[in-house]
Design a protein around this motif. Structure first.
Motif, PDB file in Angstrom:
ATOM      1  N   THR A 194       0.836  -1.208   0.000  1.00  0.00           N
ATOM      2  CA  THR A 194       0.000   0.000   0.000  1.00  0.00           C
ATOM      3  C   THR A 194       0.866   1.252   0.000  1.00  0.00           C
ATOM      4  O   THR A 194       0.641   2.182  -0.781  1.00  0.00           O
TER       5      THR A 194
ATOM      6  N   ASN B 225       1.057   3.525  -3.456  1.00  0.00           N
ATOM      7  CA  ASN B 225       0.503   4.883  -3.426  1.00  0.00           C
ATOM      8  C   ASN B 225       1.596   5.947  -3.527  1.00  0.00           C
ATOM      9  O   ASN B 225       1.389   6.999  -4.145  1.00  0.00           O
TER      10      ASN B 225
ATOM     11  N   ILE C  58       2.473   6.230  -7.210  1.00  0.00           N
ATOM     12  CA  ILE C  58       1.494   7.034  -7.946  1.00  0.00           C
ATOM     13  C   ILE C  58       1.718   8.521  -7.677  1.00  0.00           C
ATOM     14  O   ILE C  58       1.699   9.351  -8.606  1.00  0.00           O
TER      15      ILE C  58
ATOM     16  N   SER D  51      -4.020  11.606  -7.318  1.00  0.00           N
ATOM     17  CA  SER D  51      -2.890  11.715  -6.390  1.00  0.00           C
ATOM     18  C   SER D  51      -3.381  12.014  -4.974  1.00  0.00           C
ATOM     19  O   SER D  51      -2.838  11.503  -3.992  1.00  0.00           O
TER      20      SER D  51
ATOM     21  N   SER E  29      -4.607   8.814  -3.489  1.00  0.00           N
ATOM     22  CA  SER E  29      -3.493   7.961  -3.064  1.00  0.00           C
ATOM     23  C   SER E  29      -2.967   8.403  -1.700  1.00  0.00           C
ATOM     24  O   SER E  29      -2.651   7.563  -0.844  1.00  0.00           O
TER      25      SER E  29
ATOM     26  N   ASP F 282      -5.547   7.269   0.905  1.00  0.00           N
ATOM     27  CA  ASP F 282      -5.455   5.819   1.129  1.00  0.00           C
ATOM     28  C   ASP F 282      -4.260   5.468   2.010  1.00  0.00           C
ATOM     29  O   ASP F 282      -4.360   4.647   2.927  1.00  0.00           O
TER      30      ASP F 282
ATOM     31  N   ASN G 131      -6.150  -0.257  -4.663  1.00  0.00           N
ATOM     32  CA  ASN G 131      -6.369   0.935  -5.473  1.00  0.00           C
ATOM     33  C   ASN G 131      -5.221   1.271  -6.425  1.00  0.00           C
ATOM     34  O   ASN G 131      -5.460   1.567  -7.603  1.00  0.00           O
ATOM     35  N   PRO G 132      -3.952   1.256  -5.979  1.00  0.00           N
ATOM     36  CA  PRO G 132      -2.870   1.544  -6.930  1.00  0.00           C
ATOM     37  C   PRO G 132      -2.830   0.569  -8.096  1.00  0.00           C
ATOM     38  O   PRO G 132      -2.574   0.968  -9.246  1.00  0.00           O
TER      39      PRO G 132
END
Length: 304
Positions: free
Chosen positions: A38, A42, A45, A64, A67, A70, A284-285
């Protein structure tokens, strides 16, 4: 600390996900791997969007920010959970517990608002493309993002204050792996009806309202996409929305279930919380990079 004739709790014990020592080792390794991924995903990104000037657009500015949210959201609970998995003393101080509660809902609420904002961004881009650059100018984007953080702060404050005002005089064992409003409310030694209503109304209405707004936005988006004559145009339009829709489903699904149902104990609550607090920020990434050609190309440039 003594309050009247009652002893006030000064620390809580986090019971975690399981009392089985072998399972705790498994959870430690699993949480550690997902948290490291994670953080790495992130951060990658964030760096990619910052470095590549071609990604300095509203869509990637919002990505961004997501990210960063998160990354912060997972950091509120996971490091403490990792420590508790490998030590016998699973105590957390009263102040740290409520700080964890506040920041969990601060970043969680901000994410809900931000995902709604990203849906609005896609709505403007697809349903009103000729005015997109005018509507989503730099000043507007900054104000919209700031509003999501303010909304998250108000949500967290409204969630934490009623729970903080409850008297805690024992027991002090929280049946969870972090401090949340509902498990804490169960430990209060007074009538908790007001706190429970505030919990459900605040978190429940936030997640459900955000989900409904996103759903309505995508109703208009899909209707507009279906009117595009070019098959390639429809494919590209759907592609830009698919990642966001998947993230919305992974985030709002468990949240709506946890906070909109009656306030009763449910064995699956902890697992659902693990999903949207740990698994979703980890996924998510991958969701955004694997489905986004521009981000993948920008990441390739970083290696050169």
């Amino acid at each position: 600390m003594v309050l009247g004739n009652e002893t006030r709790v000064t620390e809580f014990i986090l019971l975690g996900l399981s009392s089985n020592e072998n399972l705790q080792i498994v959870f430690f390794l699993l949480f550690l791997v997902m948290y490291l991924l994670t953080v790495a995903g992130n951060l990658l990104i964030l760096v990619t969007i910052y470095v590549d000037s071609q990604l300095h657009t509203p869509m990637y500015f919002f990505l961004s920010n997501l990210s960063f949210i998160d990354l912060s959201f997972s950091t509120v609970t996971v490091p403490k959970s990792l420590v508790n998995f490998i030590r016998k003393n699973k105590a957390i101080s009263f102040s740290n517990c409520f700080a964890q509660l506040f920041f969990f809902h601060f970043f969680g609420g901000t994410e809900c608002f931000h995902l709604t904002l990203m849906a609005y961004d896609r709505y403007v881009a697809i349903c009103n493309p000729l005015r997109y650059s005018t509507i989503m100018n730099r000043k507007t984007c900054l104000l919209l993002v700031l509003s999501t953080w303010v909304g998250g702060f108000i949500h967290a404050f409204a969630q934490t204050l009623p729970t903080l005002q409850l008297p805690f005089c024992g027991p002090n064992e929280i049946n969870h792996f972090f401090c949340d409003a509902h498990p804490l409310t169960l430990l209060a030694c007074s009538n908790t009806i007001i706190s429970e209503i505030a919990d459900r109304v605040n978190s429940g209405s936030l997640t459900l309202s955000a989900f409904l707004v996103v759903s309505i936005s995508y109703g208009y988006i899909i209707s507009t996409i279906l009117k595009i004559r070019s098959a390639d145009g429809r494919r590209k339009a759907f592609s830009t929305c698919a990642s966001h829709l998947l993230v919305v489903s992974l985030t709002f699904g468990p949240s709506v279930f946890i906070y909109m149902r009656p306030s009763v104990a449910f064995a699956g609550d902890k697992l659902l919380t693990v999903f949207y607090n740990i698994v979703t920020p980890w996924l998510n990434p991958f969701i955004y990079t694997l489905r986004n050609e521009k981000v993948r190309e920008a990441m390739k440039k970083l290696k050169r």
